[in-house]
Design an enzyme around this catalytic site. Structure first.
Site, PDB file in Angstrom:
ATOM      1  CG  ASP A  62     -82.482  35.917  69.526  1.00  0.00           C
ATOM      2  OD1 ASP A  62     -82.091  37.065  69.278  1.00  0.00           O
ATOM      3  OD2 ASP A  62     -83.684  35.650  69.740  1.00  0.00           O
ATOM      4  CG  PHE A  90     -87.975  35.506  63.213  1.00  0.00           C
ATOM      5  CD1 PHE A  90     -87.719  35.198  64.545  1.00  0.00           C
ATOM      6  CD2 PHE A  90     -88.415  34.505  62.365  1.00  0.00           C
ATOM      7  CE1 PHE A  90     -87.914  33.899  65.022  1.00  0.00           C
ATOM      8  CE2 PHE A  90     -88.615  33.205  62.829  1.00  0.00           C
ATOM      9  CZ  PHE A  90     -88.364  32.909  64.166  1.00  0.00           C
ATOM     10  CB  VAL A  91     -82.946  34.709  59.937  1.00  0.00           C
ATOM     11  CG1 VAL A  91     -82.504  36.133  59.672  1.00  0.00           C
ATOM     12  CG2 VAL A  91     -82.287  34.173  61.206  1.00  0.00           C
ATOM     13  CE  LYS A 105     -82.327  36.863  65.482  1.00  0.00           C
ATOM     14  NZ  LYS A 105     -83.769  36.784  65.793  1.00  0.00           N
ATOM     15  NE  ARG A 122     -87.497  22.822  62.307  1.00  0.00           N
ATOM     16  CZ  ARG A 122     -87.185  23.514  63.408  1.00  0.00           C
ATOM     17  NH1 ARG A 122     -86.057  24.167  63.472  1.00  0.00           N
ATOM     18  NH2 ARG A 122     -88.016  23.556  64.430  1.00  0.00           N
TER      19      ARG A 122
HETATM   20  P1  IMP Z   1     -81.524  32.215  72.381  1.00  0.00           P
HETATM   21  O1  IMP Z   1     -81.701  31.259  73.509  1.00  0.00           O
HETATM   22  O2  IMP Z   1     -82.324  33.465  72.538  1.00  0.00           O
HETATM   23  O3  IMP Z   1     -80.070  32.491  72.030  1.00  0.00           O
HETATM   24  O4  IMP Z   1     -82.183  31.596  71.120  1.00  0.00           O
HETATM   25  C1  IMP Z   1     -81.755  30.478  70.577  1.00  0.00           C
HETATM   26  C2  IMP Z   1     -82.874  29.757  69.887  1.00  0.00           C
HETATM   27  O5  IMP Z   1     -84.022  30.586  69.555  1.00  0.00           O
HETATM   28  C3  IMP Z   1     -82.330  29.274  68.589  1.00  0.00           C
HETATM   29  O6  IMP Z   1     -81.718  28.008  68.743  1.00  0.00           O
HETATM   30  C4  IMP Z   1     -83.550  29.243  67.714  1.00  0.00           C
HETATM   31  O7  IMP Z   1     -84.207  28.010  67.873  1.00  0.00           O
HETATM   32  C5  IMP Z   1     -84.451  30.337  68.234  1.00  0.00           C
HETATM   33  N1  IMP Z   1     -84.310  31.595  67.435  1.00  0.00           N
HETATM   34  C6  IMP Z   1     -83.792  32.758  67.833  1.00  0.00           C
HETATM   35  N2  IMP Z   1     -83.816  33.678  66.843  1.00  0.00           N
HETATM   36  C7  IMP Z   1     -84.353  33.054  65.778  1.00  0.00           C
HETATM   37  C8  IMP Z   1     -84.628  33.472  64.421  1.00  0.00           C
HETATM   38  O8  IMP Z   1     -84.367  34.597  63.978  1.00  0.00           O
HETATM   39  N3  IMP Z   1     -85.200  32.532  63.616  1.00  0.00           N
HETATM   40  C9  IMP Z   1     -85.490  31.268  64.034  1.00  0.00           C
HETATM   41  N4  IMP Z   1     -85.243  30.839  65.276  1.00  0.00           N
HETATM   42  C10 IMP Z   1     -84.671  31.719  66.136  1.00  0.00           C
END
Ligand code: IMP
Ligand code: MG
Length: 177
Positions: free
Chosen positions: A97, A146-147, A125, A159
């Site tokens: 993300d 948000f997925v 994303k 999950r």
């Molecule tokens: P990042 O550190 O922002 O890349 O986010 C990674 C973590 O955020 C993922 O491993 C997920 O646990 C959570 N996350 C980010 N976007 C989503 C989403 O759309 N749905 C559910 N969890 C998400």
């Protein structure tokens, strides 16, 4: 909720990613490390498609963040049971993300002396990245929504859905996570 990726689409995209991984890692000492909890469904499906010798390990990374507010990432390597020194490490996560999770995990894994650290994610994303790295292997690029499902949660629910769905705004109450 709106289905973004069906079971069939997931199966095909993961098989394609597995084929790339198989070619990349054939003949090398591979340790696949799943980032709990979101990666467990992908991890289970992915390793069964990798017909090469490998070890499977888990680490826990949790971030206490809101919808647009990054919180501190809590990382726990205690579950790591085998030495990754001089082995190729593939970090498997559910979604890239902002990229902050992977950005923080890579240097911590590097300290353990692996031959290499690469990353594979089910989803990336679009338009959210805040770090100067990208995952090495991506099964699907998705729009900024948000997925949930296939390991991904909203407040620890969903999950177990076998597909990926985007939650509608009215299905989320304020803060995410
Ligand atoms: P990042 O550190 O922002 O890349 O986010 C990674 C973590 O955020 C993922 O491993 C997920 O646990 C959570 N996350 C980010 N976007 C989503 C989403 O759309 N749905 C559910 N969890 C998400
Ligand atoms: Mg996660």
């Amino acid at each position: 909720m709106k289905v973004l990726l069906t079971e069939d689409q997931l199966r095909k995209g993961i098989a394609q990613m597995a084929e790339k991984l198989r070619q990349h890692y054939a003949g090398r000492p591979l340790t696949v490390i799943g980032v709990m909890i979101g990666s467990i469904v992908l991890l289970a499906d992915l390793v069964r498609l990798l017909d090469i010798p490998l070890r499977v390990e888990l680490i826990l990374a949790r971030c206490c963040r809101g919808a647009n507010r990054p919180g501190p990432l809590v990382v726990n390597f205690d579950l790591l049971s085998s030495d990754v020194r001089d082995r190729d490490v593939l970090l498997v996560d559910d979604i890239f993300d902002t990229g902050n999770t992977i950005w923080e995990l890579i240097p911590q894994l590097d300290e353990l002396g692996p031959a290499s650290v690469r990353t594979a994610v089910l989803l990336r994303k679009q338009g959210r990245c805040q770090v100067p790295v990208q995952p090495d292997f991506v099964a699907f690029d998705i729009p900024d929504a948000f997925v949930v499902g296939y390991g991904l949660d909203y407040r620890d629910m969903y999950r177990n859905l076998p597909y990926i769905a985007a939650l509608e705004p009215h299905e989320m109450s304020g803060e995410i996570g």
